[in-house]
Scaffold this active site. Sequence first.
Site, PDB file in Angstrom:
ATOM      1  N   TYR A  46      18.250  28.546  28.270  1.00 38.86           N
ATOM      2  CA  TYR A  46      17.108  28.463  27.649  1.00 38.86           C
ATOM      3  C   TYR A  46      17.151  29.502  26.327  1.00 38.86           C
ATOM      4  CZ  TYR A  46      15.110  26.474  32.000  1.00 38.86           C
ATOM      5  OH  TYR A  46      14.889  25.558  33.039  1.00 38.86           O
ATOM      6  N   HIS A 132      22.148  25.909  38.514  1.00 34.12           N
ATOM      7  CA  HIS A 132      21.426  24.765  37.537  1.00 34.12           C
ATOM      8  C   HIS A 132      22.000  23.666  37.141  1.00 34.12           C
ATOM      9  CE1 HIS A 132      19.202  25.391  33.538  1.00 34.12           C
ATOM     10  NE2 HIS A 132      18.336  24.196  34.547  1.00 34.12           N
TER      11      HIS A 132
END
Length: 311
Positions: A46, A132
């Site tokens: 992010y 992830h």
Amino acid sequence: MQVSKYGFGAAPIGNLFSAVDDDEARAAVDAAYDAGIRLFDTAPHYGLGLSERRLGAALAGRPRDSYTLSTKVGRLLVPAPADAPVGRDDEGFDVPADLCRVRDYSRDGVRRSLEESLERLGLDAVDIVLIHDPDAHWEQAVSEAYPALAELRDQGVVKAVGVGMNQAAMLARFVRETGVDTVMLAGRYTLLDQSGEEELLPLCRERGVSVLAAGVFNSGLLATHDPSGTYDYAPAPGDLLARARRIASVCERHGVTLPQAALAFPLRHPAVVSVVVGARSAAEVTRNAALTAAPVPDDLWAELAAEGLIG
């Protein structure tokens, strides 16, 4: 661990789609904490580390045992090649492309990723670590990443380990074949897509694996009472747009807005312990908190089911 029914997703304060400044990011985290949110989720992905830095700075000074923090492994951040063009990140975040992501689900990669996340967060430990998006990396994720995290859990370095993905099938495989504590399911248990309920959610319930539901607005289509925008980060197909509008009409008959129903829906399943919602400003947090505080009548779910709009 106990987590709040709603969590704060920190991708937007990593400048997802458009930039926010440091003060806006801090205000969003402060508003979430003040609203009683105690689960905060971030990732190196992010904003090329920006989300972790901002989240860590905003939570600094809060009692460490007062909140649960989740980050992720699987993407290492490395300096961009010297001959790379100067510009912005090309994966949806409005940040300089001075770093690049390298997929690495190896044991060493997992440990390095976590160490670097802790440095960016300014913390000695996180509570939850998620593998992830290992979609194309099953073998390395299950044979190296998961055992590395399980070892850290056994040593007490982290409290819980799991996997976060936008699909349910591989998450179910992780639940069947490993000892994960939790999964983060993005976009696959929403008012528009209940595919996670077919196998994954019952399996998690059976195995005692907690589900964190994310992407409940399906990237935007369910975020407003007048449905529009994107579905899974692409222009919404006409059939899904029409379905969302039908759901909104039913909601209206019960005095409920579409985003209010979208936030409430996943918690109806006993496997779901928290709904993680991204926010980029204090105003968005306040708006979502008001939506989650408003009651949703059971008759709404009954009518949606009778209309064939939810399972």
